[in-house]
Design a protein around this motif. Structure first.
Motif, PDB file in Angstrom:
ATOM      1  N   LYS A  94     -61.848   0.564  72.285  1.00 46.45           N
ATOM      2  CA  LYS A  94     -61.282  -0.499  73.112  1.00 46.45           C
ATOM      3  C   LYS A  94     -62.362  -1.491  73.545  1.00 46.45           C
ATOM      4  O   LYS A  94     -62.141  -2.706  73.556  1.00 46.45           O
ATOM      5  CB  LYS A  94     -60.609   0.106  74.349  1.00 46.45           C
ATOM      6  N   ARG A  95     -63.538  -0.971  73.859  1.00 49.83           N
ATOM      7  CA  ARG A  95     -64.630  -1.818  74.348  1.00 49.83           C
ATOM      8  C   ARG A  95     -65.153  -2.760  73.280  1.00 49.83           C
ATOM      9  O   ARG A  95     -65.451  -3.924  73.549  1.00 49.83           O
ATOM     10  CB  ARG A  95     -65.763  -0.915  74.841  1.00 49.83           C
ATOM     11  N   ILE A  96     -65.294  -2.273  72.049  1.00 50.43           N
ATOM     12  CA  ILE A  96     -65.957  -3.075  71.017  1.00 50.43           C
ATOM     13  C   ILE A  96     -64.993  -3.863  70.134  1.00 50.43           C
ATOM     14  O   ILE A  96     -65.440  -4.639  69.277  1.00 50.43           O
ATOM     15  CB  ILE A  96     -66.829  -2.186  70.114  1.00 50.43           C
ATOM     16  N   ALA A  97     -63.693  -3.705  70.344  1.00 49.76           N
ATOM     17  CA  ALA A  97     -62.729  -4.435  69.523  1.00 49.76           C
ATOM     18  C   ALA A  97     -62.990  -5.939  69.613  1.00 49.76           C
ATOM     19  O   ALA A  97     -63.130  -6.491  70.701  1.00 49.76           O
ATOM     20  CB  ALA A  97     -61.311  -4.107  69.966  1.00 49.76           C
ATOM     21  N   VAL A 157     -70.922   1.989  57.201  1.00 53.54           N
ATOM     22  CA  VAL A 157     -70.467   1.628  58.547  1.00 53.54           C
ATOM     23  C   VAL A 157     -70.174   0.134  58.635  1.00 53.54           C
ATOM     24  O   VAL A 157     -69.145  -0.287  59.177  1.00 53.54           O
ATOM     25  CB  VAL A 157     -71.526   2.037  59.598  1.00 53.54           C
ATOM     26  N   SER A 158     -71.054  -0.684  58.098  1.00 47.12           N
ATOM     27  CA  SER A 158     -70.886  -2.147  58.169  1.00 47.12           C
ATOM     28  C   SER A 158     -69.653  -2.603  57.408  1.00 47.12           C
ATOM     29  O   SER A 158     -68.924  -3.493  57.868  1.00 47.12           O
ATOM     30  CB  SER A 158     -72.130  -2.844  57.606  1.00 47.12           C
ATOM     31  N   ALA A 159     -69.412  -2.018  56.242  1.00 50.88           N
ATOM     32  CA  ALA A 159     -68.249  -2.415  55.441  1.00 50.88           C
ATOM     33  C   ALA A 159     -66.948  -2.091  56.167  1.00 50.88           C
ATOM     34  O   ALA A 159     -66.010  -2.903  56.178  1.00 50.88           O
ATOM     35  CB  ALA A 159     -68.298  -1.703  54.087  1.00 50.88           C
ATOM     36  N   SER A 190     -62.235  -3.398  60.798  1.00 47.87           N
ATOM     37  CA  SER A 190     -61.555  -2.792  61.949  1.00 47.87           C
ATOM     38  C   SER A 190     -62.586  -2.293  62.949  1.00 47.87           C
ATOM     39  O   SER A 190     -63.742  -2.040  62.581  1.00 47.87           O
ATOM     40  CB  SER A 190     -60.678  -1.619  61.493  1.00 47.87           C
ATOM     41  N   PRO A 191     -62.198  -2.151  64.233  1.00 44.11           N
ATOM     42  CA  PRO A 191     -63.140  -1.606  65.227  1.00 44.11           C
ATOM     43  C   PRO A 191     -63.637  -0.234  64.776  1.00 44.11           C
ATOM     44  O   PRO A 191     -62.838   0.621  64.378  1.00 44.11           O
ATOM     45  CB  PRO A 191     -62.298  -1.512  66.501  1.00 44.11           C
ATOM     46  N   THR A 192     -64.945  -0.044  64.859  1.00 44.43           N
ATOM     47  CA  THR A 192     -65.556   1.155  64.282  1.00 44.43           C
ATOM     48  C   THR A 192     -66.633   1.707  65.197  1.00 44.43           C
ATOM     49  O   THR A 192     -67.490   0.956  65.685  1.00 44.43           O
ATOM     50  CB  THR A 192     -66.170   0.826  62.906  1.00 44.43           C
ATOM     51  N   VAL A 242     -65.955   6.654  62.994  1.00 40.10           N
ATOM     52  CA  VAL A 242     -64.557   6.834  63.394  1.00 40.10           C
ATOM     53  C   VAL A 242     -63.993   5.458  63.690  1.00 40.10           C
ATOM     54  O   VAL A 242     -64.651   4.624  64.337  1.00 40.10           O
ATOM     55  CB  VAL A 242     -64.445   7.738  64.642  1.00 40.10           C
ATOM     56  N   CYS A 243     -62.799   5.175  63.212  1.00 40.24           N
ATOM     57  CA  CYS A 243     -62.209   3.851  63.428  1.00 40.24           C
ATOM     58  C   CYS A 243     -60.704   3.971  63.606  1.00 40.24           C
ATOM     59  O   CYS A 243     -60.118   5.050  63.499  1.00 40.24           O
ATOM     60  CB  CYS A 243     -62.549   2.913  62.272  1.00 40.24           C
ATOM     61  N   ARG A 244     -60.099   2.839  63.889  1.00 40.84           N
ATOM     62  CA  ARG A 244     -58.647   2.794  64.075  1.00 40.84           C
ATOM     63  C   ARG A 244     -58.043   1.866  63.022  1.00 40.84           C
ATOM     64  O   ARG A 244     -58.486   0.736  62.850  1.00 40.84           O
ATOM     65  CB  ARG A 244     -58.300   2.281  65.471  1.00 40.84           C
ATOM     66  N   ASP A 245     -57.058   2.355  62.282  1.00 44.80           N
ATOM     67  CA  ASP A 245     -56.327   1.578  61.272  1.00 44.80           C
ATOM     68  C   ASP A 245     -57.274   0.876  60.303  1.00 44.80           C
ATOM     69  O   ASP A 245     -57.238  -0.362  60.151  1.00 44.80           O
ATOM     70  CB  ASP A 245     -55.429   0.536  61.947  1.00 44.80           C
ATOM     71  N   PRO A 246     -58.146   1.612  59.617  1.00 48.62           N
ATOM     72  CA  PRO A 246     -59.069   0.958  58.681  1.00 48.62           C
ATOM     73  C   PRO A 246     -58.348   0.450  57.434  1.00 48.62           C
ATOM     74  O   PRO A 246     -57.289   0.959  57.053  1.00 48.62           O
ATOM     75  CB  PRO A 246     -60.042   2.080  58.328  1.00 48.62           C
ATOM     76  N   ASP A 247     -58.938  -0.527  56.794  1.00 50.95           N
ATOM     77  CA  ASP A 247     -58.448  -1.023  55.512  1.00 50.95           C
ATOM     78  C   ASP A 247     -58.980  -0.078  54.428  1.00 50.95           C
ATOM     79  O   ASP A 247     -60.191   0.031  54.254  1.00 50.95           O
ATOM     80  CB  ASP A 247     -58.968  -2.442  55.287  1.00 50.95           C
ATOM     81  N   PRO A 248     -58.100   0.620  53.704  1.00 52.40           N
ATOM     82  CA  PRO A 248     -58.575   1.572  52.688  1.00 52.40           C
ATOM     83  C   PRO A 248     -59.508   0.948  51.663  1.00 52.40           C
ATOM     84  O   PRO A 248     -60.395   1.624  51.130  1.00 52.40           O
ATOM     85  CB  PRO A 248     -57.277   2.067  52.032  1.00 52.40           C
TER      86      PRO A 248
END
Length: 285
Positions: free
Chosen positions: A126-129, A86-88, A93-95, A19-25
């Motif tokens: 928020k923590r890992i950003a 996951v790594s890609a 973006s924060p994931t 799960v991530c926020r605003d990922p690059d497609p």
């Protein structure tokens, strides 16, 4: 490893990587994922985005996974495929990674289930950003052993006898049939000395581990102490610290410099690995 309601063998299911926020497609474009039958894709949630792939449900039943657990190569293939996705995505973006084999009946079930974890995802993201995970392993400097001391004593005695022969002094033979006076006391003293040496070595090792953990911990946002890894029988090193740290990206060079400084200061062997996706700091979801 967790599975969620993927028990219908003749249907498709949705495999969730993260799960991530605003990922690059484009970050997941072309990735094979865990199957070549469907592409890795983005699934919009209320507040976040899930990285998913359509898979055959029959490949993720309890029976199928029990069989896969006994096939080391197949299990490693799945683990590698999961980690690659996951790594890609995390590079852009924060994931928050989800455990391998997190599978639901369909996209709608993914939305329903993950919506219940919204607060946890929000806190983790928020923590890992702008942070990465780094591993630190510390090995104690080799300590003197009783066997080494005994070998040194034998060598010293041989060298003394040889010197006596060269100078013409008689070498007094040892009476092997009877212990010399005070031999028992001397033996006990050697045993006590070896024990004190081991205790000092252990204390020094613990202090070294605490020093490294404290110093790196000051630089990190968060840390976790892990169980020491068992060493191969051919590796005589003693691992005294196995820890992982969440470190801001802007402080990565500072971490590398600190590690070099601690090596010089403590004399211990320190291994620094990373940066990694912060699996250890996102919590169980």
């Amino acid at each position: 490893m967790r599975q969620h309601d993927a028990e219908v063998p003749d249907a498709n299911a949705t495999y969730v990587f993260a799960v991530c926020r605003d990922p690059d497609p484009s970050s997941c474009a072309g990735l094979p994922g865990v199957t070549h039958e469907a592409p890795v894709r983005l699934l919009a949630l209320d507040s976040f985005t899930a990285i998913v792939q359509t898979v055959r449900a029959c490949d993720f039943t309890d029976e199928a996974w029990q069989s896969r657990l006994s096939d080391q190569r197949e299990l490693e293939r799945y683990a590698r495929a999961h980690h690659d996705v996951v790594s890609a995505v995390a590079a852009a973006s924060p994931t928050v990674p989800l455990p391998m084999a997190t599978v639901y009946h369909a996209d709608e079930r993914v939305r329903e289930a993950l919506a219940k974890e919204t607060d946890r995802f929000r806190a983790a993201l928020k923590r890992i950003a702008h942070h990465a995970e780094w591993g630190v392993k510390v090995y104690a400097p080799p300590a003197a052993t009783a066997a080494t001391a005994a070998t040194a004593a034998t060598a010293a005695t041989a060298a003394t006898d040889d010197a006596d022969r060269r100078t013409g002094r008689p070498v007094v033979p040892t009476d092997r049939g009877r212990p010399a006076a005070g031999a028992g006391l001397a033996y006990l003293e050697r045993k006590r000395g070896a024990q004190r040496l081991r205790e000092r070595s252990q204390e020094d090792a613990l202090r070294t581990a605490e020093t490294v953990d404290e110093q790196v911990g000051r630089l990190a946002t968060a840390s976790r102490r892990l169980r020491p890894h068992p060493q191969p029988s051919t590796d005589r090193r003693v691992q005294i610290l196995n820890a992982t740290y969440l470190v801001a990206e802007r402080r990565s060079e500072e971490l590398a410099l600190l590690t070099r400084t601690l090596r010089e200061r403590t004399g211990a062997e320190i291994e620094l690995s990373g940066p990694w996706v912060p699996y250890s700091f996102v919590g169980e979801v």
